[in-house]
Design a protein around this motif. Sequence first.
Motif, PDB file in Angstrom:
ATOM      1  N   VAL A   1      54.206  57.712  50.517  1.00 45.49           N
ATOM      2  CA  VAL A   1      52.770  57.488  50.303  1.00 45.49           C
ATOM      3  C   VAL A   1      52.281  56.383  51.232  1.00 45.49           C
ATOM      4  N   ALA A   2      51.512  56.753  52.243  1.00 45.34           N
ATOM      5  CA  ALA A   2      50.958  55.764  53.177  1.00 45.34           C
ATOM      6  C   ALA A   2      49.758  55.060  52.547  1.00 45.34           C
ATOM      7  N   PHE A   3      49.603  53.790  52.851  1.00 43.79           N
ATOM      8  CA  PHE A   3      48.468  52.971  52.406  1.00 43.79           C
ATOM      9  C   PHE A   3      48.400  52.821  50.883  1.00 43.79           C
ATOM     10  N   LYS A   4      49.558  52.918  50.209  1.00 48.25           N
ATOM     11  CA  LYS A   4      49.575  52.800  48.738  1.00 48.25           C
ATOM     12  C   LYS A   4      49.044  51.448  48.288  1.00 48.25           C
ATOM     13  N   ASN A   5      49.443  50.368  48.933  1.00 50.47           N
ATOM     14  CA  ASN A   5      48.985  49.034  48.531  1.00 50.47           C
ATOM     15  C   ASN A   5      47.476  48.899  48.678  1.00 50.47           C
ATOM     16  N   GLU A   6      46.953  49.407  49.780  1.00 52.48           N
ATOM     17  CA  GLU A   6      45.514  49.302  50.008  1.00 52.48           C
ATOM     18  C   GLU A   6      44.739  50.139  48.996  1.00 52.48           C
ATOM     19  N   LEU A   7      45.255  51.309  48.666  1.00 50.02           N
ATOM     20  CA  LEU A   7      44.610  52.153  47.657  1.00 50.02           C
ATOM     21  C   LEU A   7      44.643  51.483  46.284  1.00 50.02           C
ATOM     22  N   ASP A   8      45.773  50.859  45.946  1.00 52.63           N
ATOM     23  CA  ASP A   8      45.868  50.146  44.668  1.00 52.63           C
ATOM     24  C   ASP A   8      44.860  49.006  44.601  1.00 52.63           C
ATOM     25  N   GLU A   9      44.693  48.292  45.708  1.00 55.12           N
ATOM     26  CA  GLU A   9      43.724  47.194  45.745  1.00 55.12           C
ATOM     27  C   GLU A   9      42.300  47.692  45.517  1.00 55.12           C
ATOM     28  N   LEU A  10      41.981  48.855  46.074  1.00 52.46           N
ATOM     29  CA  LEU A  10      40.647  49.419  45.880  1.00 52.46           C
ATOM     30  C   LEU A  10      40.422  49.793  44.419  1.00 52.46           C
ATOM     31  N   VAL A  11      41.446  50.373  43.782  1.00 51.87           N
ATOM     32  CA  VAL A  11      41.317  50.729  42.363  1.00 51.87           C
ATOM     33  C   VAL A  11      41.122  49.468  41.522  1.00 51.87           C
ATOM     34  N   ASN A  12      41.860  48.402  41.831  1.00 47.96           N
ATOM     35  CA  ASN A  12      41.713  47.149  41.097  1.00 47.96           C
ATOM     36  C   ASN A  12      40.346  46.521  41.309  1.00 47.96           C
ATOM     37  N   GLN A  13      39.806  46.699  42.504  1.00 49.72           N
ATOM     38  CA  GLN A  13      38.498  46.112  42.823  1.00 49.72           C
ATOM     39  C   GLN A  13      37.352  46.922  42.246  1.00 49.72           C
ATOM     40  N   TYR A  14      37.539  48.241  42.170  1.00 48.28           N
ATOM     41  CA  TYR A  14      36.466  49.123  41.687  1.00 48.28           C
ATOM     42  C   TYR A  14      37.000  50.041  40.573  1.00 48.28           C
ATOM     43  N   PRO A  15      37.490  49.494  39.471  1.00 48.90           N
ATOM     44  CA  PRO A  15      38.117  50.327  38.432  1.00 48.90           C
ATOM     45  C   PRO A  15      37.177  51.326  37.771  1.00 48.90           C
ATOM     46  N   ASP A  16      35.887  51.038  37.764  1.00 49.07           N
ATOM     47  CA  ASP A  16      34.930  51.932  37.110  1.00 49.07           C
ATOM     48  C   ASP A  16      34.368  53.002  38.054  1.00 49.07           C
TER      49      ASP A  16
ATOM     50  N   LEU B   1      38.994  66.486  35.646  1.00 49.09           N
ATOM     51  CA  LEU B   1      37.536  66.367  35.842  1.00 49.09           C
ATOM     52  C   LEU B   1      36.804  67.089  34.717  1.00 49.09           C
ATOM     53  N   GLN B   2      37.097  66.653  33.501  1.00 45.99           N
ATOM     54  CA  GLN B   2      36.531  67.307  32.318  1.00 45.99           C
ATOM     55  C   GLN B   2      35.257  66.632  31.849  1.00 45.99           C
ATOM     56  N   LEU B   3      35.237  66.180  30.596  1.00 43.41           N
ATOM     57  CA  LEU B   3      34.023  65.628  30.014  1.00 43.41           C
ATOM     58  C   LEU B   3      33.513  64.445  30.811  1.00 43.41           C
ATOM     59  N   ASP B   4      32.230  64.442  31.020  1.00 44.89           N
ATOM     60  CA  ASP B   4      31.575  63.407  31.809  1.00 44.89           C
ATOM     61  C   ASP B   4      30.951  62.380  30.873  1.00 44.89           C
ATOM     62  N   ASP B   5      31.392  61.138  30.970  1.00 44.03           N
ATOM     63  CA  ASP B   5      30.852  60.093  30.098  1.00 44.03           C
ATOM     64  C   ASP B   5      29.366  59.871  30.316  1.00 44.03           C
ATOM     65  N   THR B   6      28.870  60.222  31.518  1.00 43.07           N
ATOM     66  CA  THR B   6      27.454  60.000  31.818  1.00 43.07           C
ATOM     67  C   THR B   6      26.574  61.159  31.346  1.00 43.07           C
ATOM     68  N   ASP B   7      27.196  62.274  30.941  1.00 37.32           N
ATOM     69  CA  ASP B   7      26.438  63.444  30.496  1.00 37.32           C
ATOM     70  C   ASP B   7      27.342  64.279  29.593  1.00 37.32           C
ATOM     71  N   GLU B   8      27.156  64.166  28.300  1.00 33.00           N
ATOM     72  CA  GLU B   8      28.045  64.823  27.346  1.00 33.00           C
ATOM     73  C   GLU B   8      27.966  66.339  27.393  1.00 33.00           C
ATOM     74  N   GLU B   9      26.940  66.895  28.018  1.00 35.85           N
ATOM     75  CA  GLU B   9      26.774  68.342  28.041  1.00 35.85           C
ATOM     76  C   GLU B   9      27.366  68.995  29.283  1.00 35.85           C
ATOM     77  N   SER B  10      27.932  68.212  30.185  1.00 40.06           N
ATOM     78  CA  SER B  10      28.515  68.772  31.404  1.00 40.06           C
ATOM     79  C   SER B  10      29.845  68.108  31.704  1.00 40.06           C
ATOM     80  N   THR B  11      30.534  68.616  32.731  1.00 34.69           N
ATOM     81  CA  THR B  11      31.813  68.036  33.139  1.00 34.69           C
ATOM     82  C   THR B  11      31.632  67.215  34.408  1.00 34.69           C
TER      83      THR B  11
END
Length: 374
Positions: free
Chosen positions: A164-179, A214-224
């Motif tokens: 997995v290339a760039f794993k550390n950088e990808l992990d940092e992005l997830v930590n910075q933008y978890p939502d 990519l199931q239930l969408d927290d921003t719209d309960e009627e769609s995915t």
Amino acid sequence: MENLLPKARQIEFHPLKLAKKQELTKTTFALEFEIPLNLSSQYHFEAGQYVTLQFLSDGNLVQKDFSMTSAPHEGKITLGIKISSEESFANSLFNNLEVGDDVQVSEPRGRFTLISKPHEFRTIVGFAGGIGITPILSHFKNILHTEPRTRLFLFYGNKNKRQVAFKNELDELVNQYPDRLEIHYFYSQEKLGNGLFEGRLNAKKVALIINQILQLDDTDEESTIWDAVDEVLICGKGEMIKSIANACYKHGIPKKNIHFELFEEFNEDIFPIEKEFPLMENIEVDFKLFNKEYKTTLNNNKMRLLQQLLIQKFPVPYSCKSGICGSCECILEEGEVELLENEYLTEKEEASGKILACMSVVLSKNIKVNFDLI
């Protein structure tokens, strides 16, 4: 993005200093180049673009394209490169380049890009295979930085965890933008105890991803979440792109919102051709290439223009043969062709007479094209 053949369009190179060389895995590494102030305008780029490196390898001057992983706001050019063999150009780069060396780097180009929409709520999904993560990483870093309302989902396939290339950088992005960023890894040669994440990324995996991730969408309960997807980015080998792109299309994503970048020659259409063409025979072709005039005859129009010229051994530039890279772009000066769906030309360019030879079916007895674009 790679291309070893000469191009009809002039490429502008400048010497850039190598600021960093980093081994990522046993077969991948990163190169980082400084952009001097006096060249900042020439090296302004968009996320998803690539540069060409010009380098002396075994006494031969070689040019090869590599996608950038850096985002425009970072003010540098970073490349992710895979070593396919000990004899490869990439291995020569890794073994011979040292920090501080000047390297001939082209000005950025390429059209694996997106229009920025910082004021909209968007959902963007990326599929990457191996070193195909490079332009998608550039996109994701840029979008996270410039579009505060956009959420991103990345599905990244490799043989095993060690590759997995760039794993550390990808992990940092997830930590910075978890939502806003969610990443899922898939392995074709490693058992995880969960069948969803075992095996190659393909059409079957896309269906499972849609139904299980990519199931239930927290921003719209009627769609995915899948219902809300605005753009899809795909980068990797041709078979992977073809399989995933068609799966996304069949699951409701319009073709214009499915974007892909190919890292190798691929001789098939990404999407099936749904149209039949009248048979033309004994077609006379005049074309200009590298300031030379050529004449030839095509037996018929059962194959695209580029493929027929290559069979006849003409040195026409190409890379993907699938309407993605734009290397075979030319101007239709006389005659008629049907330009099939492609990922490169804009509607304005098509209206001006530009075509891609790899996606052109000849529909007249005579045509004249010019590959020498200025």
